[in-house]
Design an enzyme around this catalytic site. Structure first.
Site, PDB file in Angstrom:
ATOM      1  N   ARG A  11      26.992 -53.231 109.638  1.00 53.46           N
ATOM      2  CA  ARG A  11      26.852 -53.744 108.271  1.00 53.46           C
ATOM      3  C   ARG A  11      28.216 -54.075 107.673  1.00 53.46           C
ATOM      4  NH1 ARG A  11      23.352 -49.822 104.621  1.00 53.46           N
ATOM      5  NH2 ARG A  11      25.055 -48.499 105.290  1.00 53.46           N
ATOM      6  N   SER A  52       9.402 -42.648 108.443  1.00 52.74           N
ATOM      7  CA  SER A  52       9.949 -43.907 108.957  1.00 52.74           C
ATOM      8  C   SER A  52      10.004 -43.910 110.483  1.00 52.74           C
ATOM      9  CB  SER A  52      11.336 -44.173 108.369  1.00 52.74           C
ATOM     10  OG  SER A  52      12.303 -43.263 108.857  1.00 52.74           O
ATOM     11  N   TYR A  96      12.711 -39.727 106.390  1.00 55.97           N
ATOM     12  CA  TYR A  96      13.147 -39.950 107.763  1.00 55.97           C
ATOM     13  C   TYR A  96      11.973 -39.811 108.738  1.00 55.97           C
ATOM     14  CZ  TYR A  96      16.305 -39.751 111.794  1.00 55.97           C
ATOM     15  OH  TYR A  96      16.964 -40.008 112.969  1.00 55.97           O
TER      16      TYR A  96
END
Length: 239
Positions: free
Chosen positions: A43, A167, A164
């Site tokens: 990123r 997901s 977490y």
């Protein structure tokens, strides 16, 4: 070249997301060591360049690619760049992940945090795979590895880290769906738990190289290897 000269197979191309540190960087290093041309997704472009240079100072095997998996425009730009520069992708390692929310409980979770985790950990992998699918289908040996976690195993889930865990459970479901749909295109799609490793997110555990090795195993499976599985160190993990 003589018409009878042996054909040299093209250098395999691998994209690793979230690869400027931790498991991702080590997976990039190991794949480069095995002869892959690695696109190191990060990123932060500066951190990506630093990580790529640390692995491959000459820049012959590893190149940084700016990639924010939570940003559709960034994913599209990455896919267009790879299409221009290499024309195909052989391996996609969906490693980028955030928010190991050990402080949270499902009964009182901040749903904005959960949504944020899903946008990177699930939708990020989904975006990247969709964007690169046309390039994967040009590969003679296409592989997708979703870096998951035993925190996403329904068999062992009992509470805690809700953003977490949910997901990663969803990422496991995506793995099964993609594996089934892409079987006819010979794309092997697997989820891998690297185990508890000594990364910035994990903080302790076994050496990062050991966790990354299981990811690299799935990225370099033979054509008759498994698809639609959930593994750690090459061995099945209960869903």
């Amino acid at each position: 070249m003589s018409p009878h000269a042996p054909h040299t197979p093209p250098t395999p191309v691998a994209l690793v997301t979230g690869a400027n540190r931790g498991i991702g960087r080590e997976v990039a290093r190991q794949l480069a060591g095995l002869g892959h041309h690695v696109l190191l997704g990060s990123r932060d472009p500066r951190k990506g360049e630093q990580a790529a240079a640390a692995i491959d100072p000459g820049g012959e095997r590893v190149r940084a690619v700016r990639l924010d998996v939570s940003d559709a425009a960034s994913v599209t730009a990455m896919a267009e760049r790879i299409a221009r520069e290499t024309g195909r992708v052989d391996v996609v390692v969906n490693n980028a992940a955030i928010l190991y929310d050990s402080w949270a409980r499902a009964r009182a979770a901040d749903l904005a945090e959960v949504q944020q985790a899903l946008d990177t950990n699930l939708f990020g992998a989904w975006r990247v795979t969709q964007a690169l699918l046309p390039l994967l289908e040009r590969s003679p040996h296409p592989r997708v590895v979703n870096v998951s976690s035993e925190a996403g195993s329904l068999a062992s889930m009992s509470g805690g880290t809700p953003a977490y865990s949910v997901s990663k459970a969803a990422l496991n479901a995506l793995t099964r769906l993609l594996a089934g749909e892409l079987r006819a295109q010979r794309v092997l799609v697997n989820a891998v738990c690297p185990g508890w490793t000594d990364t910035d997110m994990g903080g302790g555990g076994r050496p990062v190289a050991e966790g990354a090795a299981g990811v690299v195993w799935a990225a370099t499976l033979p054509d008759d290897g498994p698809t639609g599985g959930f593994f750690r160190d090459g061995k099945p993990v209960p869903w």
